[in-house]
Enzyme design. Structure first.
Site, PDB file in Angstrom:
ATOM      1  N   LEU A  70       0.870  -1.173   0.000  1.00  0.00           N
ATOM      2  CA  LEU A  70       0.000   0.000   0.000  1.00  0.00           C
ATOM      3  C   LEU A  70       0.904   1.218   0.000  1.00  0.00           C
ATOM      4  O   LEU A  70       1.936   1.239   0.664  1.00  0.00           O
ATOM      5  CB  LEU A  70      -0.892   0.035   1.255  1.00  0.00           C
ATOM      6  CG  LEU A  70      -2.016  -0.989   1.377  1.00  0.00           C
ATOM      7  CD1 LEU A  70      -2.747  -0.782   2.707  1.00  0.00           C
ATOM      8  CD2 LEU A  70      -2.994  -0.888   0.223  1.00  0.00           C
ATOM      9  N   ASP A  71       0.502   2.234  -0.746  1.00  0.00           N
ATOM     10  CA  ASP A  71       1.259   3.482  -0.706  1.00  0.00           C
ATOM     11  C   ASP A  71       1.306   3.996   0.725  1.00  0.00           C
ATOM     12  O   ASP A  71       0.378   3.778   1.512  1.00  0.00           O
ATOM     13  CB  ASP A  71       0.601   4.542  -1.587  1.00  0.00           C
ATOM     14  CG  ASP A  71       0.636   4.173  -3.064  1.00  0.00           C
ATOM     15  OD1 ASP A  71       1.491   3.361  -3.447  1.00  0.00           O
ATOM     16  OD2 ASP A  71      -0.191   4.714  -3.815  1.00  0.00           O
ATOM     17  N   ARG A  72       2.365   4.692   1.035  1.00  0.00           N
ATOM     18  CA  ARG A  72       2.532   5.229   2.391  1.00  0.00           C
ATOM     19  C   ARG A  72       1.314   6.003   2.885  1.00  0.00           C
ATOM     20  O   ARG A  72       0.862   5.798   4.013  1.00  0.00           O
ATOM     21  CB  ARG A  72       3.779   6.101   2.430  1.00  0.00           C
ATOM     22  CG  ARG A  72       4.046   6.736   3.772  1.00  0.00           C
ATOM     23  CD  ARG A  72       5.322   7.540   3.746  1.00  0.00           C
ATOM     24  NE  ARG A  72       5.636   8.077   5.060  1.00  0.00           N
ATOM     25  CZ  ARG A  72       6.764   8.700   5.362  1.00  0.00           C
ATOM     26  NH1 ARG A  72       7.685   8.852   4.429  1.00  0.00           N
ATOM     27  NH2 ARG A  72       6.969   9.157   6.577  1.00  0.00           N
ATOM     28  N   THR A  74      -1.794   5.731   2.022  1.00  0.00           N
ATOM     29  CA  THR A  74      -3.033   4.944   1.979  1.00  0.00           C
ATOM     30  C   THR A  74      -3.157   4.102   3.241  1.00  0.00           C
ATOM     31  O   THR A  74      -2.177   3.514   3.697  1.00  0.00           O
ATOM     32  CB  THR A  74      -3.051   4.030   0.742  1.00  0.00           C
ATOM     33  OG1 THR A  74      -2.864   4.809  -0.433  1.00  0.00           O
ATOM     34  CG2 THR A  74      -4.359   3.276   0.635  1.00  0.00           C
ATOM     35  N   HIS A 179       0.341   3.471  -8.013  1.00  0.00           N
ATOM     36  CA  HIS A 179      -0.558   4.631  -7.949  1.00  0.00           C
ATOM     37  C   HIS A 179      -1.713   4.511  -8.948  1.00  0.00           C
ATOM     38  O   HIS A 179      -2.245   5.518  -9.409  1.00  0.00           O
ATOM     39  CB  HIS A 179       0.198   5.936  -8.211  1.00  0.00           C
ATOM     40  CG  HIS A 179       1.233   6.254  -7.177  1.00  0.00           C
ATOM     41  ND1 HIS A 179       2.044   7.367  -7.260  1.00  0.00           N
ATOM     42  CD2 HIS A 179       1.596   5.624  -6.029  1.00  0.00           C
ATOM     43  CE1 HIS A 179       2.868   7.398  -6.223  1.00  0.00           C
ATOM     44  NE2 HIS A 179       2.604   6.350  -5.459  1.00  0.00           N
TER      45      HIS A 179
END
Length: 264
Positions: A70-72, A74, A179
């Site tokens: 997961l993106d930081r 998110t 993304h």
């Protein structure tokens, strides 16, 4: 002196943050990753001292293997394997697109009722980490299914408009590009609130000023897959934090968390 030292040590142990475990068996463990927490150590963020992977390892007392990311910024469901073998088995499921991932995104404007977007994406390369990677790699297939759940209009003048509009969108990525959801929504002219890379800075500023918001409004709420060992269907659900629920309420949307965590 020993008593004082022991007390200080106990206080440190009490204050050490713990991750919320959403699911655990002998093969896998899933957590509710907070927004702002990196999944694992990265030389691009050398100043950071906390990482989900190390925190979970210390918390459960065994090594863990990340199987997706997961993106930081998110938050939400993040799955780890508890052995290299179980990591390999679940990775096969991810590669075969047999995992259903559901996200919620608060976006600018009135989003369409439903939209299946098939738009290939060029891989986003970091100037430092990917300096030896192929810079001319062709765009890769990227597909996301979107569904608008709620809309809101605030009677606040914004630029040349007399009011300001937002939507809550249910997102089902069919592929896993970097993304992907953020870039696809921006392509649809409905960027996610709080997205500093692919968003609208004017609306981000509006939410900071009016709602004190300083996070990306993207939530990984559900992860659904067939267990590779038991064949049981596993559905893991993460909560929506209180900050988001407060904002949703101010936008005139349901107050109960169950309105957002159940797949429509």
């Amino acid at each position: 002196m020993d008593e004082i030292l022991n007390t200080d040590a106990n206080q440190e142990m009490i204050q050490k943050p713990e991750l919320t475990i959403l699911y655990q068996d002998e093969y896998f463990v899933a957590i509710d990753k907070p927004s702002g927490l990196l999944v694992h150590r990265s030389f691009l963020d050398k100043h950071e001292t906390q990482f989900a992977m190390q925190m979970l390892r210390d918390q459960i007392g065994q090594h863990v293997y990340p199987v997706h990311r997961l993106d930081r910024p998110t938050s939400g469901v993040l799955l780890f394997a508890l052995s290299s073998e179980s990591a390999r088995k679940v990775n096969e499921i991810f590669i075969a697109h047999q995992v259903q991932k559901r996200y919620l995104a608060l976006v600018r404007g009135f989003a369409p009722e439903q939209k299946l977007l098939d738009k290939p994406l060029k891989e986003q390369l970091d100037k430092i980490a990917d300096k030896h990677a192929n810079q001319d790699k062709p765009a890769q297939s990227a597909i996301t299914d979107f569904k608008c759940l709620y809309q809101a209009s605030l009677d606040i003048p914004f630029g040349k408009y007399p009011s300001i509009r937002y939507s809550l969108v249910e997102c089902f990525p069919k592929t896993g590009r970097k993304h992907q959801i953020r870039r696809h929504l921006n392509h649809l002219t409905h960027p996610i609130i709080g997205d500093v890379n692919h968003g609208d800075n004017k609306h981000n500023h509006f939410f900071r000023e009016h709602f004190k918001l300083r996070r990306l409004m993207l939530f990984a709420t559900n992860l659904n897959f067939k267990h590779p060992y038991s064949d049981e269907i596993i559905n893991i659900t993460a909560s929506i934090d209180d900050e988001a629920l407060t904002i949703f309420k101010k936008l005139g949307w349901p107050e109960l968390e169950s309105a957002y965590t159940k797949i429509k």
